[in-house]
Design an enzyme around this catalytic site. Structure first.
Site, PDB file in Angstrom:
ATOM      1  N   GLU A  63       0.812  -1.222   0.000  1.00 27.34           N
ATOM      2  CA  GLU A  63       0.000   0.000   0.000  1.00 27.34           C
ATOM      3  C   GLU A  63       0.844   1.269   0.000  1.00 27.34           C
ATOM      4  O   GLU A  63       0.552   2.206  -0.742  1.00 27.34           O
ATOM      5  CB  GLU A  63      -0.959   0.002   1.199  1.00 27.34           C
ATOM      6  N   HIS A 131     -10.187  -4.792  10.292  1.00 31.44           N
ATOM      7  CA  HIS A 131     -10.828  -4.613   8.987  1.00 31.44           C
ATOM      8  C   HIS A 131     -12.134  -3.849   9.149  1.00 31.44           C
ATOM      9  O   HIS A 131     -13.075  -4.060   8.401  1.00 31.44           O
ATOM     10  CB  HIS A 131     -11.118  -5.960   8.321  1.00 31.44           C
TER      11      HIS A 131
END
Lengths: 339, 319
Positions: A63, A131
């Site tokens: 990322e 998450h």
């Protein structure tokens, strides 16, 4: 009557239209363009690789790297749309987002533009602590990034298209329970965020909120899923004789204080609903600003309905306790109005 | 291989400009007349000049917290740099960058990135834009030896490799990450061996030999422009000044430092030019005088330029 689109479909069509309109627009992210794959974590990019093979780029799981790649490409005038599967993964890219994307224009003395869009799903949705966060507030403390939070398919498409055409970094938070994703990526407990989508090209201006429901006794403001919960709460409050106005700011940066303050001047009461830890959250920021701007009109202290200061828990009873719901909002409104 | 005389003298001129710029800046910092902090590159002039002189006009470099040499080598004026260092709105970044962020994209240099390795993904992304637009340019990322242990290095070089992007990753190995020697931070003898982990060529050369740097860069650029993808180019050099402004370099062993000073690029290149009869002392003196004049003028105009207004700070956040 045109058929309604889900947020996932609306975002997909928004990307398709912008990529068709401007060859500098491209998408990059993990699992976004694999034939036979997922179309990103929530099906938003499903099938776009068939039409735009060279502009749908599957990245390694890296990322910080691919957000930096997006920044580098944007500096050169490309218009990347960087996709993280979960907003929690933005934390891996913080250096590129904060040190490079947000500051590049400033450090260059106003010469460089960084027209990058970041798409990031949020929300406590049965996935435990890593998450399921709502990191919007973290990014509000970073000058140089615009932040949008669409709660409907209409706004999702219009804000995405506006974000792609914007010359600044724009971070778009999307709620997992609102996507209307289908098949294996569908969410249980989903809430309907679908809209009728006009056939013609349209934009939703960044920084412009909207009154979702008119009322006179209390103003309730919330983004994403919380906007839907605020609407549910407002209907129940009406049954109890309380007239609630619901405002969807649609953008957190820039924030439409003009709209909100005008509403508070009318109702004299404000509830800010925020999914995510209460301390240092965006609700606190809005509360402070409104308290300064509308002090003479407030009939009661500004009220936050927010998650407790804990990580998103896993077990459904605890997760439901963590995530504000219409009951919490109704109780807060009754306390404010009925004393 | 030798280059024509004009090129050699231009190498000399620019390396000397970097050295003298850095020396003057250091002096002014120590005198306390410049704001901020500085990270300087005395001893690393050959890597900056050898790489940047091999580039085409439209190629773009990304740099580090130690960017003055890269900026001068890339062609930014010492005047615009001096103004920036003095915090004047007439500087290359309108005084919103400062020493660690000098750059000018119009001149092929992204404002320098002072987070170690943070500039490497930018170069990969710039190269991606070249490939997507089918433009014949190359992006170059400078980095120090310390940067290769950051995750951003790994992520960015890997993406450059898998997408065969026109990008050159240049490690200026000056043997120290701030005060910590490279031996403590990697088990590798040659940092370019990292390239094997990405399936790209890795090359290590004497980074204090400006001609060797120029030629190695040309070779890597040719590959990048031909679609062969990135090269990891390690330039072995040495920082003969402190990490930052008041660092006396007590961590550098004296014998190592003495050897490094003998090998520093400007003195070596000067000796070569004279010994090989490629330039006369008079010619070099003339270049040196021109360098001093230009730096003097930059300092004077920077000192005389008006301070920015405090509220200028509010501009340039958003486009």
């Amino acid at each position: 009557m045109p058929e309604k689109s889900s947020i996932a479909e609306a975002l997909r069509e928004g990307l398709r239209e912008e990529m068709s309109r401007d060859k500098d627009v491209f998408c990059l992210g993990e699992d976004i363009a694999v034939p036979g794959g997922f179309g990103g974590a929530f099906t938003v990019t499903l099938g776009l690789e068939e039409q735009f093979r060279e502009r749908m780029i599957d990245t390694p799981i890296a990322e910080n790297g691919f957000f930096g790649v997006a920044c580098g490409a944007a500096i050169m005038g490309m218009r990347p749309v960087a996709d993280v599967q979960y907003s929690d993964f933005l934390l891996l890219a913080m250096d590129q987002i904060i040190s490079n994307m947000a500051k590049m224009r400033y450090m260059s003395g106003g010469k460089i533009r960084v027209p990058v869009v970041m798409r990031a799903p949020v929300g406590a949705t049965g996935r435990g602590a890593q998450h399921a966060q709502n990191p919007e507030s973290l990014f509000m403390n970073v000058p140089g990034i615009k932040i949008v939070c669409p709660s409907t398919a209409y706004d999702a498409k219009g804000l995405l298209k506006a974000a792609i055409r914007d010359d600044n970094p724009v971070l778009m938070f999307e709620h997992k329970l609102l996507y209307g994703s289908k098949g294996a990526r569908a969410e249980s407990d989903a809430v309907d965020g679908s809209s009728e989508i006009p056939a013609e090209d349209y934009l939703v201006p960044i920084g412009s909120g909207i009154v979702r429901r008119q009322g006179t006794d209390v103003t309730i403001i919330g983004t994403l899923l919380m906007m839907h919960h605020a609407m549910t709460a407002a209907k129940r409050l009406a049954d109890a004789g309380i007239s609630a106005e619901v405002i969807d700011p649609r953008s957190l940066v820039p924030f439409d204080y003009e709209l909100l303050v005008a509403s508070v001047e009318k109702t004299g009461r404000l509830i800010i609903v925020q999914e995510g830890p209460r301390t240092g959250g965006f609700a606190a920021e809005i509360a402070a600003e409104v308290s300064e701007r509308a002090a003479d009109y407030l009939l009661a202290p500004v009220c936050r309905v927010a998650s407790p200061d804990i990580p998103p828990p896993f077990a459904p009873p605890m997760e439901n306790f963590y995530r504000p719901d219409p009951d919490n909002i109704v109780q807060a409104a009754r306390r404010l109005v009925e004393g | 291989m030798t280059h024509d005389k004009d090129r050699l003298l231009s190498f000399y001129h620019r390396m000397l400009m970097i050295r003298q710029f850095e020396e003057r800046v250091k002096m002014m910092f120590l005198e306390g007349i410049m704001p901020g902090t500085i990270h300087q590159c005395q001893g690393q002039e050959a890597s900056a000049v050898g790489v940047c002189f091999a580039l085409n006009e439209k190629d773009v470099i990304t740099s580090t917290h130690r960017p003055h040499g890269h900026a001068i080598a890339r062609g930014l004026s010492v005047e615009s740099l001096m103004h920036e260092l003095f915090g004047k709105s007439t500087g290359c970044c309108k005084a919103k960058g400062g020493s660690m962020h000098v750059g000018d994209l119009d001149q092929g240099m992204v404002p320098a990135i002072a987070i170690v390795a943070g500039n490497i993904p930018l170069a990969t992304g710039i190269a991606l834009s070249y490939k997507m637009r089918r433009e014949p340019h190359v992006a170059v990322s400078f980095m120090g030896d310390g940067a290769i242990n950051e995750g951003a290095f790994h992520e960015a070089v890997n993406m450059g490799a898998i997408w065969k992007l026109p990008v050159l990753y240049v490690i200026e190995n000056n043997r120290y990450a701030a005060s910590t020697s490279i031996e403590k931070m990697t088990a590798l003898d040659k940092l370019s061996d990292r390239a094997a982990g990405y399936g790209i060529p890795g090359v290590t050369i004497d980074g204090n030999d400006v001609e060797a740097v120029y030629e190695a860069t040309q070779a890597a650029l040719a590959g990048a422009r031909a679609g062969d993808g990135p090269t990891l180019l390690e330039l072995e050099t040495y920082r003969i000044t402190g990490h930052s402004r008041r660092d006396p370099c007590n961590y550098q062993p004296p014998e190592e430092r003495e050897l490094a000073v003998k090998r520093e690029p400007l003195g070596r290149f000067t000796g070569k030019l004279l010994e090989a009869g490629l330039a006369t002392q008079a010619e070099l003196d003339e270049i040196a005088a021109a360098v001093e004049t230009e730096i003097d003028a930059a300092v004077e105009s920077a000192k005389a330029a008006p301070e920015p207004l405090p509220e200028d700070a509010l501009e340039d956040v958003f486009a």
